[in-house]
Write a protein that holds these residues in place. Structure first.
Motif, short mmCIF file in Angstrom:
data_model
loop_
_atom_site.label_atom_id
_atom_site.label_comp_id
_atom_site.label_asym_id
_atom_site.label_seq_id
_atom_site.Cartn_x
_atom_site.Cartn_y
_atom_site.Cartn_z
N CYS A 174 5.77 11.30 -38.86
CA CYS A 174 6.25 10.23 -39.73
C CYS A 174 5.20 9.11 -39.67
CB CYS A 174 7.61 9.74 -39.24
SG CYS A 174 8.21 8.31 -40.16
N ARG A 195 -0.20 15.08 -43.01
CA ARG A 195 0.26 13.76 -43.41
C ARG A 195 0.45 12.86 -42.19
NH1 ARG A 195 5.93 11.86 -44.56
NH2 ARG A 195 5.34 10.47 -42.86
N LYS A 200 4.00 1.51 -42.61
CA LYS A 200 5.37 2.02 -42.71
C LYS A 200 6.31 1.01 -43.35
CE LYS A 200 6.38 5.36 -41.50
NZ LYS A 200 6.28 6.60 -42.32
N HIS A 215 13.46 13.62 -44.86
CA HIS A 215 14.12 12.37 -45.26
C HIS A 215 15.45 12.62 -45.96
CE1 HIS A 215 10.06 10.97 -44.33
NE2 HIS A 215 10.69 9.87 -43.93
N GLU A 219 8.28 16.41 -41.53
CA GLU A 219 7.66 15.61 -40.47
C GLU A 219 7.63 16.36 -39.14
OE1 GLU A 219 8.57 11.11 -42.06
OE2 GLU A 219 9.87 11.94 -40.52
N ASP A 244 11.69 7.49 -37.16
CA ASP A 244 12.35 8.74 -37.59
C ASP A 244 12.39 9.82 -36.50
OD1 ASP A 244 12.83 7.49 -39.96
OD2 ASP A 244 11.42 8.66 -41.15
N GLN A 279 14.66 13.14 -36.94
CA GLN A 279 14.41 14.18 -37.94
C GLN A 279 13.10 14.94 -37.72
OE1 GLN A 279 14.61 11.38 -41.15
NE2 GLN A 279 12.42 11.46 -41.60
MN MN Z 1 9.56 9.19 -41.98
#
Ligand code: MN
Ligand code: PEP
Length: 348
Positions: A11, A36, A41, A190, A216, A227, A230
């Protein structure tokens, strides 16, 4: 066999070590095509980690050199876009909180002019397709940007939802009808907001013929600075990707067509019957509207509506239909019924 585009990475880039190790491990899976990392952020709370900024671009340059894979970062304004280009970033993505803002999208488009960078546009946080379309048009009309992909990351829900951002798949069908040539990537991370449902959403995206996934991944997800719930490790991502079945978009085989045709004609008949019935139901609602008008009684009758919903829901099990599905159909029927009574009673 379809080869999906897989975009993965943390993330947020947090430290040089975390960024490089995570990305190296992702590259080793040989399943990830693009790496990525968020470096600026857009966080809801100012107390949250807001990214390492330009320093992260230096780490990502190293990642690109070591892995040979292209790099993607989020840009939210012209300054981010200029910096990303100056460090040789291959893909930039416009986040959900930026897609909603035409000023930001415009300044990013201007900053990227003539650059040949590829641009991913996430759906806006709210389910307003016109904002997404506006962002696509602003970027698409920019000279030098030929490659635009869309990222479906779900939409903010009001009230309780099992998802962090509800998928609202039907909106994606709408946008794909309008831009059939643009690739659609699903971002299950997300949408879910947790690890447990990542497989389910990823598999649904594969079944709906998406072009790829953005998921992610973090070397130590529980310790992630953003995050955490997740993210999954590169090994977990590898297993997840192995278990997803990608489908063919079409099958020209006549046996396949023949086997479907029998069920499809039955479905067509049922759809006709359903809408004939709905039309009759609405005519009855109008009759009721006339009586309510004569007696000057309000359209909304709470007890009556409660009884209708309870009666149908009590049959949910036998009908093999989920309660949520029944409620959504009944809500649509009720709204239309109210509209029709409103027309009759107020001469609209
Ligand atoms: Mn994120
Ligand atoms: C992200 O991808 O890390 C991100 C912030 O996404 P979104 O814009 O979808 O919230």
């Amino acid at each position: 066999m379809k080869r999906p585009i897989i975009i993965s990475g943390p993330c947020s880039a947090e430290t040089e070590e975390q960024t490089i190790i995570t990305c190296k491990k992702l590259a080793e899976t040989q399943k990830v095509n693009i790496l990525r990392a968020g470096i600026w952020k857009p966080r809801t709370s100012p107390e949250s980690f807001e990214g390492v900024g330009e320093l992260g671009l230096i780490w990502l340059e190293t990642v690109k050199r070591i892995t040979g894979l292209p790099i993607a970062v989020e840009v939210a304004n012209a300054e981010h876009a200029h910096k990303a280009l100056s460090y040789g970033v291959d893909y930039v993505w416009i986040g959900a909180r930026t897609t909603v803002n035409p000023f930001n999208v415009k300044e990013i488009a201007t900053a990227l002019k003539g650059s040949q960078v590829k641009v991913l546009i996430k759906n806006p946080i709210n389910p307003d397709l016109s904002l997404w379309i506006g962002a696509i048009e602003r970027i698409a009309h920019t000279r030098g940007i030929e490659n635009i992909w869309l990222v479906h990351r779900g939409f903010s829900a009001c009230g309780y939802s099992e998802y962090r951002n509800v998928p609202l798949w039907h909106l994606i069908f709408d946008i794909r009808r309008q831009f059939p040539e643009i690739k659609m990537i699903c971002d299950p991370s997300h949408i879910c907001g947790n690890r447990e449902r990542l497989f389910k959403i990823s598999q649904t995206a594969a079944d709906l013929n998406y072009d790829g996934l953005m998921i992610e991944s973090h070397i130590c997800p529980d310790a992630a600075w953003s995050d955490a719930n997740q993210q999954i490790t590169p090994d977990e991502l590898h297993r997840l990707l192995d278990s997803i079945k990608w489908r063919d978009a079409k099958n020209e085989n006549s046996i396949f067509e023949y086997s479907l045709s029998k069920f499809r004609s039955e479905i067509d008949q049922i759809d006709s019957d359903l809408f004939e019935l709905l039309s009759r139901r609405m005519k009855l609602a109008e009759e009721i509207g006339r009586i309510k008008l004569t007696c000057n009684v309000s359209i909304y009758q709470e007890q009556r509506w409660k009884n209708i919903v309870e009666r149908i829901i009590s049959r949910a099990k036998r009908l093999n239909l989920s309660e949520a599905f029944i409620r959504s159909i009944l809500d649509a029927v009720h709204s239309e019924s109210i509209n029709r009574q409103n027309e009759v009673m107020n001469n609209i």
